[in-house]
Design an enzyme around this catalytic site. Structure first.
Site, mmCIF file in Angstrom:
data_model
loop_
_atom_site.group_PDB
_atom_site.id
_atom_site.type_symbol
_atom_site.label_atom_id
_atom_site.label_comp_id
_atom_site.label_asym_id
_atom_site.label_seq_id
_atom_site.Cartn_x
_atom_site.Cartn_y
_atom_site.Cartn_z
ATOM 1 C CG ASP A 18 -1.794 1.227 1.307
ATOM 2 O OD1 ASP A 18 -2.956 1.123 0.904
ATOM 3 O OD2 ASP A 18 -1.328 2.298 1.757
ATOM 4 C CE1 TYR A 46 0.788 7.920 2.526
ATOM 5 C CE2 TYR A 46 1.283 5.666 1.878
ATOM 6 C CZ TYR A 46 0.474 6.571 2.533
ATOM 7 O OH TYR A 46 -0.629 6.124 3.210
ATOM 8 C CE LYS A 91 -3.785 4.825 0.882
ATOM 9 N NZ LYS A 91 -2.347 4.544 0.897
ATOM 10 C CG HIS A 113 -4.670 9.876 0.648
ATOM 11 N ND1 HIS A 113 -3.347 9.764 0.296
ATOM 12 C CD2 HIS A 113 -4.729 9.454 1.945
ATOM 13 C CE1 HIS A 113 -2.645 9.307 1.323
ATOM 14 N NE2 HIS A 113 -3.458 9.112 2.332
#
Length: 277
Positions: free
Chosen positions: A46, A51, A80, A113
């Site tokens: 994931d 990120y 996401k 998200h």
């Protein structure tokens, strides 16, 4: 419960347990963590655009496939779309960017998200398009509360398959879990260990000692028996192995209740109804 996978309402198989890479920066540590996970049996990874590590995840996936002979179809990859890209065209573009960074032809799961008011409906329309085009196997949301889901489904053609939320013994989200189960939306836990805050809890320690397991293993097992997919994060190989070693025991109904009673509606992440990104 199948030991390893559950089936989403559209028939797609999704592993009960995966590895999350939130706050793991690009570089060797990230690549090694994902490769360790795959080596030790994980099949679900994931990540997210925000990120900033999709390229490293992609590198680890490709190296793992080359080294282990695993087929792409045996892995389950989630990313996401970030808040700044919520919109129809911008979400489609964000998806292509994530796909390119990961070096993949498709994603298994693509999520919105956060439920940014006034924006997530258009983003969802884009996810429906991607799904209909076969570019993603399943679509879903993250951090959606009941009222967000209800609002989304007023206009949606396709119901979310997954809702990934903060979920741990201090935040059991009982009503949300029940609602998602009633709607056949699979709940998934991020921050299952409460970013480590629960690893010194005396009640959980007492339960863990009786099963000869770690507190982390007890919490992950509680997730699974609650019907919640979970994605604990670690970059240390021994922890990655430990977190996966939860399919050989079962918590009693009494211990499940005891863990549920630790709830304080306490978050370590933002409140979806009151956040500012």
């Amino acid at each position: 419960m199948n030991n390893q996978v559950t089936t989403l309402y559209n028939g797609v198989s999704m592993p009960w347990l995966g590895i999350g890479v939130f706050k793991v920066e690009e570089g060797d540590e990230l690549v090694h963590a994902v490769k360790f996970a795959i080596k030790h049996g994980y099949r679900s990874i994931d990540t997210a655009a925000i990120y900033g590590n999709e390229e490293g995840v992609g590198q680890a996936l490709h190296e793992s496939m080359l080294e282990t002979g695993l087929a792409r179809e045996e892995l389950f990859v989630t990313s996401k779309v970030w808040n700044a890209d919520l919109g129809y065209e911008s979400t489609l573009k964000a998806y292509e960017t994530s796909l390119q960074k990961l070096g993949l032809d498709y994603l298994d799961l693509y999520l919105i998200h956060w439920p940014v008011e006034g924006k997530y409906e258009e983003a969802w329309r884009a996810l429906e398009t991607l799904y209909k085009q076969g570019k993603v196997k399943a679509i879903g949301v993250s951090n959606f509360q009941i009222h967000h889901l209800e609002q989304l489904m007023k206009h949606a053609e396709i119901k979310p398959m997954v809702n990934q939320v903060e979920f741990h013994p201090r935040l059991t989200q009982k009503e949300l879990l029940a609602y998602c189960q009633s709607q056949d939306i699979q709940l998934e836990a991020w921050s299952p260990l409460m970013q480590g805050e629960l690893l010194n809890n005396t009640e959980l320690l007492e339960i863990a000692q009786r099963y000869n397991k770690s507190i982390a293993q007890i919490i992950i097992r509680w997730d699974l028996q609650s019907g919640v997919i979970t994605i604990p994060k670690s970059t240390k190989e021994h922890r990655i192995v430990e977190n996966f070693n939860v399919f050989d025991f079962e918590l009693s109904a009494e211990d499940m209740t005891r863990i549920n009673q630790l709830n304080q509606n306490k978050r370590v992440g933002p409140d979806p109804d009151n956040f500012d990104f």
